[in-house]
Design an enzyme around this catalytic site. Structure first.
Site, PDB file in Angstrom:
ATOM      1  N   CYS A  60       0.830  -1.210   0.000  1.00  0.00           N
ATOM      2  CA  CYS A  60       0.000   0.000   0.000  1.00  0.00           C
ATOM      3  C   CYS A  60       0.869   1.266   0.000  1.00  0.00           C
ATOM      4  CB  CYS A  60      -0.899  -0.036   1.240  1.00  0.00           C
ATOM      5  SG  CYS A  60      -1.683   1.525   1.629  1.00  0.00           S
ATOM      6  N   VAL A  64      -6.094   0.742   5.385  1.00  0.00           N
ATOM      7  CA  VAL A  64      -4.846   1.023   6.088  1.00  0.00           C
ATOM      8  C   VAL A  64      -4.177   2.189   5.356  1.00  0.00           C
ATOM      9  CG1 VAL A  64      -4.481  -1.293   6.991  1.00  0.00           C
ATOM     10  CG2 VAL A  64      -3.653  -0.766   4.704  1.00  0.00           C
ATOM     11  N   GLU A  94      -5.705   7.642   7.651  1.00  0.00           N
ATOM     12  CA  GLU A  94      -5.392   8.642   6.625  1.00  0.00           C
ATOM     13  C   GLU A  94      -3.913   9.034   6.789  1.00  0.00           C
ATOM     14  OE1 GLU A  94      -4.714  11.800   5.052  1.00  0.00           O
ATOM     15  OE2 GLU A  94      -5.374  10.501   3.457  1.00  0.00           O
ATOM     16  N   SER A  95      -3.117   8.651   5.802  1.00  0.00           N
ATOM     17  CA  SER A  95      -1.659   8.759   5.937  1.00  0.00           C
ATOM     18  C   SER A  95      -1.149  10.161   6.271  1.00  0.00           C
ATOM     19  CB  SER A  95      -0.962   8.232   4.681  1.00  0.00           C
ATOM     20  OG  SER A  95      -1.330   8.980   3.543  1.00  0.00           O
TER      21      SER A  95
END
Length: 199
Positions: free
Chosen positions: A9, A49, A61-62
């Site tokens: 991801c 993720v 939420e990165s």
């Protein structure tokens, strides 16, 4: 501090990179993206993720996770200290999501060939527009590695994997990508599945 991360991801890769840049103590739990454990949808209503869990705090939420890590562990600082520059950096991050990573979502999740081809072209054109910024700068915001570099690096790493070929005019961008890829934290943060994405 535990990061639930997908091994392929791009958004999870951003968070792993920040954690390794900070040299912190953390645990990474690999999540099978095709067979997600039930707890993922309990922690994140969107069942995606990365997810960061620290005591009572659960974040997803990165970009939100990364800003939290940056504020909580300020060295090395990845968001600019100056409020004006920080606002500009946030705007850039927002634009990356709207103009680049929305197409990454298509490449990751769509089976529609037309949509995939269109996404590849959009990414190619947008990245090519960024190249001139990097003629004079070492990184997106000048001499210092920042959250903008963290945000875009997973996409640059996956260009071969996504079958996106950049024109010669994007050479400054590719040189810039190599600078990021040679950072020790970047190399450490790669999963075995990510290592094979690039020829």
């Amino acid at each position: 501090m535990v990061l639930y991360s997908g091994t392929t991801c791009p958004f999870s890769q951003r968070c792993r990179l920040v954690l390794f840049e900070k040299g912190m103590d953390f645990e990474i739990k690999d999540v099978d993206l095709f067979n997600k454990p039930e707890e993922i949808s309990v922690m994140n209503p969107y069942a995606q993720v990365p997810i960061l869990v620290e005591r009572e705090l659960t974040l997803y939420e990165s970009n939100i996770i990364n800003e939290y890590i940056d504020e909580r562990f300020p060295h090395p600082q990845l968001m600019p200290a100056d409020p004006v520059m920080r606002a500009r950096a946030r705007l850039f991050l927002f634009n990356f999501e709207r103009e680049l990573f929305v197409h990454v979502q298509t490449l990751e999740n769509s089976n529609n060939q037309k949509a995939i081809e269109k996404a590849r072209l959009q990414i190619r054109d947008r990245l090519t527009q960024l190249a001139p910024i990097l003629l004079k700068s070492k990184y997106m915001l000048g001499d210092d590695f920042s959250m903008l570099d963290v945000a875009i690096a997973p996409l640059l790493w996956r260009l071969d994997h996504y079958e996106i070929e950049l024109p010669k005019s994007a050479a400054p961008l590719m040189k810039y990508a190599e600078r990021i890829f040679s950072r020790p934290a970047y190399i450490e943060a790669l999963t075995p599945s990510e290592k094979v994405m690039r020829r």
